[in-house]
Write an enzyme that holds these catalytic residues in place. Sequence first.
Site, PDB file in Angstrom:
ATOM      1  CE  LYS A   1      18.891  14.622  40.752  1.00 23.94           C
ATOM      2  NZ  LYS A   1      19.070  15.323  39.468  1.00 23.94           N
TER       3      LYS A   1
ATOM      4  NE  ARG B   1      11.882  22.702  36.174  1.00 21.28           N
ATOM      5  CZ  ARG B   1      12.558  22.584  35.031  1.00 21.28           C
ATOM      6  NH1 ARG B   1      11.942  22.772  33.879  1.00 21.28           N
ATOM      7  NH2 ARG B   1      13.836  22.287  35.041  1.00 21.28           N
TER       8      ARG B   1
HETATM    9  N1  BES Z   1      18.658  19.497  41.723  1.00 14.75           N
HETATM   10  C1  BES Z   1      18.681  19.213  40.332  1.00 14.75           C
HETATM   11  C2  BES Z   1      19.630  20.128  39.558  1.00 14.75           C
HETATM   12  C3  BES Z   1      21.084  19.839  39.765  1.00 14.75           C
HETATM   13  C4  BES Z   1      21.668  18.718  39.216  1.00 14.75           C
HETATM   14  C5  BES Z   1      21.869  20.723  40.474  1.00 14.75           C
HETATM   15  C6  BES Z   1      23.028  18.478  39.387  1.00 14.75           C
HETATM   16  C7  BES Z   1      23.220  20.487  40.636  1.00 14.75           C
HETATM   17  C8  BES Z   1      23.801  19.362  40.098  1.00 14.75           C
HETATM   18  C9  BES Z   1      17.294  19.419  39.742  1.00 14.75           C
HETATM   19  O1  BES Z   1      16.250  19.058  40.567  1.00 14.75           O
HETATM   20  C10 BES Z   1      17.209  18.541  38.539  1.00 14.75           C
HETATM   21  O2  BES Z   1      17.260  17.362  38.688  1.00 14.75           O
HETATM   22  N2  BES Z   1      17.095  19.159  37.370  1.00 14.75           N
HETATM   23  C11 BES Z   1      17.039  18.457  36.146  1.00 14.75           C
HETATM   24  C12 BES Z   1      15.989  19.099  35.281  1.00 14.75           C
HETATM   25  C13 BES Z   1      15.662  18.311  34.067  1.00 14.75           C
HETATM   26  C14 BES Z   1      14.969  17.040  34.432  1.00 14.75           C
HETATM   27  C15 BES Z   1      14.794  19.168  33.174  1.00 14.75           C
HETATM   28  C16 BES Z   1      18.404  18.505  35.485  1.00 14.75           C
HETATM   29  O3  BES Z   1      19.082  19.558  35.597  1.00 14.75           O
HETATM   30  O4  BES Z   1      18.824  17.524  34.921  1.00 14.75           O
HETATM   31 MN    MN Z   2      15.753  17.008  40.411  1.00 14.94          MN
END
Ligand code: BES
Ligand code: MN
Length: 525
Positions: free
Chosen positions: A303, A377
């Site tokens: 990230k 997931r």
């Molecule tokens: N924990 C994150 C989702 C999230 C991001 C919650 C920011 C709250 C604030 C999750 O694990 C994630 O990174 N999801 C990705 C999925 C994507 C790679 C398909 C996302 O939402 O960008």
């Molecule tokens: Mn994630």
Amino acid sequence: MIRTVRAAARRPRPAHTRPDFGMEYSTKSGSPEKQRTGCVVVPVFKGRKLSRPAQALDEAAGGALRQFLKRGDMEGDKGELGWLYELPNTFADRVLLVGCGAEREVTPRVFRDICHRVARALDKSGATEAVSYLSAIEPRHLDQNFLVRQTVLNFEDALYRFEQFKSESERPRKPLRKVVISVARRRDLSSAEQAMREGMGMATGVKVAKDLANLPPNICTPTYLAQQATQLKKTYPRLTVEILEEEDMEALGMGAFLAVARGSAEPAKLIVMRYKADEDPDSKPVVLVGKGITFDTGGISLKPSEKMDEMKFDMGGAASVFGTLVACMDMQLPVHMAGIVAAAENMPDGRASRPGDIVTTLSGQTVEILNTDAEGRLVLCDALTYAGRLEPRVVIDVATLTGACITALGHVASGMLTNQPSLGRELEHAAQAVDDRIWELPLWDDYQEQLKSPFADMANIGGRPAGTITAAAFLSRFTRDYRWAHLDIAGTAWKSGKDKGATGRPVPLLTEYILRTWRESRGEA
Ligand code: BES
Ligand code: MN
Ligand code: ZN
């Protein structure tokens, strides 16, 4: 194969899972001018209209309230506060007039804002005890029990502080300690008392969830969460706890869950908590499954660094599972429920999973990991398959799963997707009853297309469009055998900015849902 953590139990750490209830709440019926207390809290409505308890005070004090309003100190608009001291012929040290806007238009949202202001003002006022007449408001769609329960929940929410790591407390020197909730009619006292107790149970659970989620990720590790579960058994002896270690998960074949944990030095834990307090030996549990990523860096699909600290809240789903269990156990609800927490840390490392890796899930289906940041997931799919082995009556998973959910619903409603419309309606009603809102998104088969992989049974991402739905579509492939709903709490589990912190959502919703299943089982409406 399945065993409890003994080493952890031997090395006790401070338990944050069982807060003492700092505030004393009670209910009574009685007129405001007779209350001997630090502060009497009475509503005033738009256009300087006095509520019934305000009228009673005004009459006793020879028109002092009307005079105060006439002078122009207050209009009765939403959020206004007015203090009066030593009113003649009354016994309270102070009176707090609370502007509520138009009485019939008071919504749960408005009531929440009013309670927050009042609680904070009282806490600073020097009054250690208050008698609240806020439940005298008669809004169009809200009943008195709602107002009583929300008073407790909102007061506790407003006064919550997370100060474990502060050298000095910022609490006022003479904080509010006792709140008496007044109801107009004597015959409503017992139901108000019940509503108050429910509010306290929920507030206890909310605090547990907030405390766990607010902890820093160097302390709140998967191991820590497992220890908290073990600790809980001391307070609630009817709880049973099993911790599945990585070897256990290996033996079972939880390839997706383990793929997430690979890059972390912190061992993953699958925490299984069961609480059976009903009479029926054949009852099936309501199973809650929580995403417990104690820190989400994204892994190799790293990230960006901005706001990455907030990924300590990526175990918000797990925190709400703990909180809901505590709320139900605290209320001694005779229900059968289980909580499964999928706890792991998502880190980049030489051993971490790579984009392109293919893993085999507990269900036997294979997954091509195209993005290691879609880790929620991956841990949940194996936890959900495991949930099926508990013969559930229903399974609800709770997860900070997708940023896309924030895009869709902001920070107001949690996303809800289900394979069973009737379960969706039940959750919506429960959500409305405690002002912990959800909004359903469709789970049509069409979305499954986006998860196709040329190399495995499915990919773990479905591209940009409908990110919250494709995440749920992925999970739905592991929940075919039971009634299931998924709550995406990415936008609702915590707040960013100056009030950064966990919200404890959706503990009120889940607790209310379980309360309702219990009432239903007793044949009540
Ligand atoms: N924990 C994150 C989702 C999230 C991001 C919650 C920011 C709250 C604030 C999750 O694990 C994630 O990174 N999801 C990705 C999925 C994507 C790679 C398909 C996302 O939402 O960008
Ligand atoms: Mn994630
Ligand atoms: Zn995540």
